[in-house]
Design a protein around this motif. Structure first.
Motif, PDB file in Angstrom:
ATOM      1  N   LYS A 107     -11.577  33.047  29.169  1.00 48.66           N
ATOM      2  CA  LYS A 107     -10.865  33.327  30.584  1.00 48.66           C
ATOM      3  C   LYS A 107     -11.022  34.897  30.850  1.00 48.66           C
ATOM      4  O   LYS A 107     -11.155  35.171  31.803  1.00 48.66           O
ATOM      5  CB  LYS A 107      -9.580  32.664  30.624  1.00 48.66           C
ATOM      6  CG  LYS A 107      -8.694  33.203  29.622  1.00 48.66           C
ATOM      7  CD  LYS A 107      -7.883  32.552  28.938  1.00 48.66           C
ATOM      8  CE  LYS A 107      -7.035  32.670  27.931  1.00 48.66           C
ATOM      9  NZ  LYS A 107      -6.769  32.035  26.991  1.00 48.66           N
ATOM     10  N   LEU A 160      -0.088  27.620  34.497  1.00 48.00           N
ATOM     11  CA  LEU A 160      -1.476  27.561  33.597  1.00 48.00           C
ATOM     12  C   LEU A 160      -1.171  28.509  32.326  1.00 48.00           C
ATOM     13  O   LEU A 160      -2.243  28.708  31.620  1.00 48.00           O
ATOM     14  CB  LEU A 160      -2.570  28.285  34.380  1.00 48.00           C
ATOM     15  CG  LEU A 160      -2.981  27.820  35.625  1.00 48.00           C
ATOM     16  CD1 LEU A 160      -3.911  28.620  36.537  1.00 48.00           C
ATOM     17  CD2 LEU A 160      -3.378  26.202  35.561  1.00 48.00           C
ATOM     18  N   ASN A 161       0.138  28.598  32.063  1.00 44.02           N
ATOM     19  CA  ASN A 161       0.501  29.223  30.838  1.00 44.02           C
ATOM     20  C   ASN A 161       1.485  28.400  30.039  1.00 44.02           C
ATOM     21  O   ASN A 161       2.731  28.528  30.315  1.00 44.02           O
ATOM     22  CB  ASN A 161       0.674  30.804  31.052  1.00 44.02           C
ATOM     23  CG  ASN A 161       1.119  31.488  29.725  1.00 44.02           C
ATOM     24  OD1 ASN A 161       1.929  31.507  29.162  1.00 44.02           O
ATOM     25  ND2 ASN A 161      -0.198  31.964  29.077  1.00 44.02           N
ATOM     26  N   GLY A 162       1.109  27.836  28.743  1.00 41.91           N
ATOM     27  CA  GLY A 162       2.040  26.942  28.050  1.00 41.91           C
ATOM     28  C   GLY A 162       3.046  27.772  27.548  1.00 41.91           C
ATOM     29  O   GLY A 162       4.178  27.224  27.355  1.00 41.91           O
ATOM     30  N   THR A 163       3.000  28.972  27.163  1.00 41.40           N
ATOM     31  CA  THR A 163       3.744  29.835  26.430  1.00 41.40           C
ATOM     32  C   THR A 163       5.053  29.987  27.477  1.00 41.40           C
ATOM     33  O   THR A 163       6.159  29.961  27.117  1.00 41.40           O
ATOM     34  CB  THR A 163       3.284  31.047  26.068  1.00 41.40           C
ATOM     35  OG1 THR A 163       2.071  30.890  25.197  1.00 41.40           O
ATOM     36  CG2 THR A 163       4.298  31.863  25.304  1.00 41.40           C
ATOM     37  N   ASP A 198       0.857  36.762  27.660  1.00 43.06           N
ATOM     38  CA  ASP A 198       1.300  35.622  28.179  1.00 43.06           C
ATOM     39  C   ASP A 198       2.458  36.024  29.136  1.00 43.06           C
ATOM     40  O   ASP A 198       2.650  35.354  30.187  1.00 43.06           O
ATOM     41  CB  ASP A 198       1.828  34.542  27.142  1.00 43.06           C
ATOM     42  CG  ASP A 198       0.535  34.142  26.295  1.00 43.06           C
ATOM     43  OD1 ASP A 198      -0.523  33.546  26.935  1.00 43.06           O
ATOM     44  OD2 ASP A 198       0.393  33.959  25.060  1.00 43.06           O
ATOM     45  N   ASP A 203      -2.554  36.389  31.277  1.00 45.08           N
ATOM     46  CA  ASP A 203      -3.329  35.175  31.092  1.00 45.08           C
ATOM     47  C   ASP A 203      -3.356  34.360  32.250  1.00 45.08           C
ATOM     48  O   ASP A 203      -4.530  33.880  32.567  1.00 45.08           O
ATOM     49  CB  ASP A 203      -2.757  34.405  29.883  1.00 45.08           C
ATOM     50  CG  ASP A 203      -3.308  33.086  29.757  1.00 45.08           C
ATOM     51  OD1 ASP A 203      -4.357  33.205  28.795  1.00 45.08           O
ATOM     52  OD2 ASP A 203      -2.920  32.018  29.713  1.00 45.08           O
ATOM     53  N   LYS A 207      -6.758  33.254  34.494  1.00 49.16           N
ATOM     54  CA  LYS A 207      -7.082  31.741  34.923  1.00 49.16           C
ATOM     55  C   LYS A 207      -7.228  31.836  36.381  1.00 49.16           C
ATOM     56  O   LYS A 207      -8.075  31.058  36.926  1.00 49.16           O
ATOM     57  CB  LYS A 207      -6.239  30.929  34.494  1.00 49.16           C
ATOM     58  CG  LYS A 207      -6.356  30.871  32.739  1.00 49.16           C
ATOM     59  CD  LYS A 207      -5.035  30.239  32.222  1.00 49.16           C
ATOM     60  CE  LYS A 207      -5.241  30.125  30.602  1.00 49.16           C
ATOM     61  NZ  LYS A 207      -4.074  30.107  29.788  1.00 49.16           N
ATOM     62  N   GLY A 302      -2.650  22.550  27.830  1.00 49.86           N
ATOM     63  CA  GLY A 302      -3.300  23.714  28.384  1.00 49.86           C
ATOM     64  C   GLY A 302      -3.852  24.613  27.167  1.00 49.86           C
ATOM     65  O   GLY A 302      -4.312  25.584  27.147  1.00 49.86           O
ATOM     66  N   ALA A 303      -3.666  24.379  25.874  1.00 49.00           N
ATOM     67  CA  ALA A 303      -3.970  24.970  24.803  1.00 49.00           C
ATOM     68  C   ALA A 303      -3.793  23.990  23.386  1.00 49.00           C
ATOM     69  O   ALA A 303      -3.752  22.853  23.637  1.00 49.00           O
ATOM     70  CB  ALA A 303      -2.729  26.327  24.674  1.00 49.00           C
TER      71      ALA A 303
END
Ligand code: HSE
Length: 434
Positions: A107, A160-163, A198, A203, A207, A302-303
């Motif tokens: 990305k 859009l960021n799992g963390t 993140d 990140d 995206k 997402g990851a």
């Protein structure tokens, strides 16, 4: 006649690349049957031979130099999972120049050099596919590119960021502070040792730049995307937001009104009854509003090795099918305008209009609330809800407020005045409402 073969060159054997290698080997029969041709992992390049051994790759497949792979005339298509900007950019461009379609999960690369890469793919008549670059295993790029192509997409809201979603969900459930939850996320492997990209929202901005390109056909400059992370979010604000009926999420926001396009990343209050409010833990989701389809929610992991490799493999099959059919590969309609390098102009953040959550730290004295309301009123900002938390003999109290919709510039000007009042003890906390 020997059955046709598609030979894949894989660059990078990290989490995602390793997953792609294993998936290709473990499901070779299934994938080949789907394709009607043998799908072969011909070469896999990485600087660390140990990775190839751990994955059980044949010695004849592993190489420690990616360049011969992109130049090899026997290889039909390339999977780039090296990550980062260089050498990934040069390798992808070289592969396209050699007439090979490319699947990439990168990305950062597409957000920075998407226009250049898409133009090169189009010039050489080969495909560039990047399903795994946004939302990991969630099919999201192809729906935006193909399935919803008849729609004018009015808006996209993404987790859009799992963390970040893991951290905010845990803070919400346990009432624990950011630092403690981040350390826990790192210990569990949900957060990187260096989580800056993140937690600062970078990140997510990468995206969002890709989503914006798919929706509008032009890509914003990354620096032009206003980006705020989650480091300033406290359990206090999560709690007060909850009392008002909201969860706090890190959102990628795209509002597409034709001439005016807003794209930004920031924490936001999401109403409890909005579909994104129930997206918790390390999960991702994209909420799309299209003029004919209405609302669509895409949700999933997402990851992670397996979900991300699953998405990459969808790309590999698409590239392989086009190669077998002898048709030009698929390239999103980006950079096709007469001024092909045109960037998407974003409406300045100052002109955004939304509701705001404000937490004022004020002295508990008569007239303080009136003073705050007067300043807001001066700038045309109306209050929807307000509550004062606690009563203290000494020290500030929290006045928590939800405004009606207001212009960002007006709110910022009002807050400048309010924060200068002698009865205001700390800078006001502001979080936008989705
Ligand atoms: N670091 C990302 C996340 C996964 O936490 O969602 C890769 O995009």
């Amino acid at each position: 006649m020997a059955p046709e073969k598609i030979r894949v060159g894989l660059l990078g054997l990290g989490i995602v690349g390793g997953g792609v290698a294993r998936l290709l080997l473990d499901k070779k029969d299934r994938l080949s049957a789907y394709l009607g041709a043998e799908l072969v992992l011909a070469k896999a390049a990485d600087l660390e031979p140990a990775r190839a051994q751990e994955l059980g790759l044949d010695d004849s497949v592993f190489v420690d130099d990616a360049w011969p792979v992109v130049e090899d005339p026997e290889i039909d298509l390339i999977v780039e999972t090296v990550g980062g900007l260089e050498p990934a950019r040069s390798l992808v461009l070289a592969a396209l120049n050699h007439g090979k379609g490319v699947a990439t999960a990168n990305k950062a690369l597409l957000a920075s050099h998407g226009v250049e890469i898409f133009q090169a793919a189009r010039r050489h008549g080969v495909g560039i596919s990047f399903e795994a670059s946004v939302g990991g295993g969630i099919p999201l790029v192809r729906p935006l590119r193909d399935s919803l192509a008849a729609n004018r997409i009015n808006s996209c809201l993404g987790i859009l960021n799992g963390t970040c979603n893991f951290i905010l969900s845990r803070m919400t459930a346990a009432g624990e502070p950011f630092g403690k939850v981040l350390a826990e996320a790192q210990a569990k492997g949900y957060a990187e040792a260096d989580p800056t990209f993140d937690i600062e929202g970078t990140d997510t901005a990468h995206k969002l730049a890709i989503v914006a390109a798919l929706v509008t056909g032009a890509q914003p400059r990354l620096e032009a995307v206003p980006t705020e992370g989650i480091t300033g979010i406290t359990p206090l604000d999560i709690g007060y937001a909850g009392e008002f009926g909201f969860k706090i999420k890190l959102l990628a926001v795209l509002n597409n009104q034709g001439e005016r396009v807003e794209a930004r990343v920031h924490p936001a209050l999401v109403p409890h009854d909005h579909p994104l409010a129930s997206v918790d833990g390390a999960y991702n989701a994209l909420h799309i509003d299209g003029d004919w389809v209405g609302q669509v929610l895409l949700y999933g992991k997402g990851a992670g090795r397996r979900p991300t490799a699953s998405a990459v493999m969808g790309d590999v099959l698409e590239l392989a099918r086009d190669k077998l059919a002898g048709v030009p590969g698929r390239v999103p309609p980006l950079g096709t305008q007469a001024d092909a390098g045109r960037r998407l102009e974003l409406t300045p953040l100052d002109e955004a209009v939304c509701q705001y959550y404000c937490r004022f730290a004020a002295q508990d004295q008569p007239g303080v609330l009136a003073a705050i309301a007067r300043e807001l009123g001066e700038y045309g900002i109306s209050i929807e809800k307000v509550t004062q938390k606690g009563r203290q003999d000494q020290g500030p109290v929290a006045i928590v407020m939800l405004t009606h919709t207001a212009r960002e510039a007006s709110l910022r000007r009002a807050l400048k005045q309010i924060d200068a009042l002698p009865v205001i003890a700390e800078p006001t906390v502001v979080i936008r409402v989705a």
